[in-house]
Design a protein around this motif. Structure first.
Motif, mmCIF file in Angstrom:
data_model
loop_
_atom_site.group_PDB
_atom_site.id
_atom_site.type_symbol
_atom_site.label_atom_id
_atom_site.label_comp_id
_atom_site.label_asym_id
_atom_site.label_seq_id
_atom_site.Cartn_x
_atom_site.Cartn_y
_atom_site.Cartn_z
ATOM 1 N N ARG A 122 -11.000 -5.601 3.900
ATOM 2 C CA ARG A 122 -12.281 -5.484 4.589
ATOM 3 C C ARG A 122 -12.070 -4.988 6.015
ATOM 4 N N LEU A 123 -10.822 -4.986 6.486
ATOM 5 C CA LEU A 123 -10.547 -4.447 7.819
ATOM 6 C C LEU A 123 -10.933 -2.967 7.911
ATOM 7 N N LEU A 124 -11.128 -2.308 6.753
ATOM 8 C CA LEU A 124 -11.569 -0.909 6.745
ATOM 9 C C LEU A 124 -13.079 -0.775 6.916
ATOM 10 N N GLN A 125 -13.802 -1.873 6.858
ATOM 11 C CA GLN A 125 -15.258 -1.816 6.970
ATOM 12 C C GLN A 125 -15.678 -1.752 8.432
ATOM 13 N N GLY A 126 -16.900 -1.208 8.646
ATOM 14 C CA GLY A 126 -17.416 -1.097 10.001
ATOM 15 C C GLY A 126 -18.926 -1.033 9.997
ATOM 16 N N ARG A 165 -13.326 -4.550 -13.653
ATOM 17 C CA ARG A 165 -13.087 -3.279 -12.964
ATOM 18 C C ARG A 165 -14.397 -2.771 -12.385
ATOM 19 N N THR A 166 -14.292 -2.045 -11.289
ATOM 20 C CA THR A 166 -15.464 -1.355 -10.764
ATOM 21 C C THR A 166 -15.010 -0.211 -9.878
ATOM 22 N N THR A 167 -15.913 0.723 -9.664
ATOM 23 C CA THR A 167 -15.699 1.836 -8.744
ATOM 24 C C THR A 167 -16.933 1.953 -7.874
ATOM 25 N N VAL A 168 -16.714 2.079 -6.570
ATOM 26 C CA VAL A 168 -17.813 2.247 -5.615
ATOM 27 C C VAL A 168 -17.440 3.334 -4.625
ATOM 28 N N GLU A 169 -18.451 3.864 -3.948
ATOM 29 C CA GLU A 169 -18.232 4.741 -2.798
ATOM 30 C C GLU A 169 -18.837 4.056 -1.591
ATOM 31 N N LEU A 170 -18.085 4.055 -0.497
ATOM 32 C CA LEU A 170 -18.577 3.433 0.715
ATOM 33 C C LEU A 170 -17.949 4.096 1.936
ATOM 34 N N THR A 171 -18.528 3.832 3.084
ATOM 35 C CA THR A 171 -17.960 4.320 4.334
ATOM 36 C C THR A 171 -16.932 3.305 4.799
ATOM 37 N N ASN A 172 -15.713 3.778 5.008
ATOM 38 C CA ASN A 172 -14.644 2.973 5.583
ATOM 39 C C ASN A 172 -14.227 3.607 6.900
ATOM 40 N N TYR A 173 -13.356 2.920 7.605
ATOM 41 C CA TYR A 173 -12.903 3.385 8.912
ATOM 42 C C TYR A 173 -11.388 3.376 8.985
ATOM 43 N N ARG A 174 -10.851 4.468 9.536
ATOM 44 C CA ARG A 174 -9.410 4.555 9.757
ATOM 45 C C ARG A 174 -9.044 3.667 10.946
ATOM 46 N N ARG A 175 -7.762 3.480 11.125
ATOM 47 C CA ARG A 175 -7.276 2.656 12.234
ATOM 48 C C ARG A 175 -7.816 3.147 13.579
ATOM 49 N N ASP A 176 -7.960 4.464 13.736
ATOM 50 C CA ASP A 176 -8.447 5.014 15.009
ATOM 51 C C ASP A 176 -9.968 4.951 15.137
ATOM 52 N N ALA A 212 0.868 -1.184 0.000
ATOM 53 C CA ALA A 212 0.000 0.000 0.000
ATOM 54 C C ALA A 212 0.900 1.228 0.000
ATOM 55 N N ASN A 213 0.602 2.182 -0.879
ATOM 56 C CA ASN A 213 1.465 3.356 -0.955
ATOM 57 C C ASN A 213 1.282 4.260 0.261
ATOM 58 N N ARG A 214 2.183 5.217 0.384
ATOM 59 C CA ARG A 214 2.194 6.129 1.533
ATOM 60 C C ARG A 214 0.874 6.894 1.646
ATOM 61 N N THR A 215 0.316 7.331 0.523
ATOM 62 C CA THR A 215 -0.937 8.083 0.558
ATOM 63 C C THR A 215 -2.049 7.234 1.175
ATOM 64 N N PHE A 216 -2.138 5.962 0.810
ATOM 65 C CA PHE A 216 -3.140 5.070 1.387
ATOM 66 C C PHE A 216 -2.900 4.915 2.888
ATOM 67 N N ARG A 217 -1.647 4.730 3.269
ATOM 68 C CA ARG A 217 -1.335 4.541 4.688
ATOM 69 C C ARG A 217 -1.682 5.782 5.495
ATOM 70 N N GLU A 218 -1.422 6.963 4.935
ATOM 71 C CA GLU A 218 -1.780 8.199 5.635
ATOM 72 C C GLU A 218 -3.294 8.386 5.694
#
Length: 180
Positions: free
Chosen positions: A113-117, A137-148, A92-98
Motif C-alpha cells: 500500500r506504500l504505492l498508494q497516494g 485471484r483478481t486483477t485491478v487497475e489503479l493509480t500508484n506512485y513511484r518512490r519519487d 520483488a523482482n528487478r522489473t518491479f523495482r525499476e
C-alpha cells in the motif's frame, strides 16, 4: 509478451516441473531467455539477494529463487507473506523495482500500500482487499506512485499460493504499468 497467467502458473509449479517448463514456456511468449542461459538450471538457487533470505520459510525460499529467475520478465513480480502481520513484501523482482523506483531493502517487510497516494481510487483497493480476504485471484487497475512521487497507472493481479492443506501461505503479485 509473457502473460500474467503464464508467469503465475510457472511460479506455482514444484522445482522439478518449474525447471522443465521455464525454458519451454518463456520463449513461446517472446521472453528473452538470456538470463536463463546465465543462471543454468532454473531450479538451482541463484546467489542470495542483497540482505539475504536466510530467515525465509522453505517454500518462500523456493518462490524467491523462481522469481529471481524471472527478474527481467516484462512485468513486475512480488511475493508477499500473509502469514506475517500486514502481508509484507518478501521479494520483488528487478522489473518491479525499476517500475517503482524502490530498492529491495526499502520494500522488504513493508506492505505494498506504500504505492498508494492521493489519486488512488478506493474501489480497486477494496477489490484487492476483498480478494485477499476470500483467498481469490483478481486483477485491478489503479493509480500508484513511484518512490519519487510520480503517479502511474498499474495493472495488478494477485494470485494466492496455498499449502497442501489449502491454506494461503503467500501471494504472488504481478504488476505492469499501463497507458492511460
Amino acid at each position: 509478451m509473457v502473460s500474467r497467467e503464464v508467469v503465475a502458473d510457472l511460479l506455482r509449479l514444484d522445482d522439478e516441473r518449474f525447471s522443465r517448463r521455464v525454458p519451454e514456456a518463456l520463449p513461446a511468449h517472446a521472453y528473452d531467455t538470456g538470463r536463463l542461459d546465465r543462471l543454468g538450471d532454473p531450479a538451482r538457487p541463484p546467489p542470495d539477494p542483497p540482505g539475504g533470505s536466510g530467515s525465509l520459510a522453505d517454500h518462500e525460499g523456493a518462490f524467491v529463487r523462481r522469481i529471481r529467475v524471472l527478474d527481467d520478465a516484462p512485468l513486475g513480480i512480488t511475493l508477499t507473506g500473509p502469514a506475517y502481520a500486514d502481508n509484507p513484501v518478501v521479494y520483488a523482482n528487478r522489473t518491479f523495482r525499476e517500475l517503482t523506483g524502490y530498492e529491495l531493502d526499502d520494500l522488504r517487510g513493508d506492505n505494498l500500500r506504500l504505492l498508494q497516494g492521493t489519486d488512488t481510487a478506493p474501489e480497486p483497493v477494496a477489490d484487492l482487499r476483498e480478494a485477499l480476504s476470500t483467498w481469490s485471484r483478481t486483477t485491478v487497475e489503479l493509480t500508484n506512485y513511484r518512490r519519487d512521487g510520480t503517479p502511474f497507472r498499474n495493472r495488478v493481479s494477485i494470485v494466492p499460493v496455498t499449502d497442501p492443506a489449502g491454506s494461503v501461505v503467500n501471494w504472488i503479485g504481478l504488476q505492469r504499468a499501463v497507458e492511460e
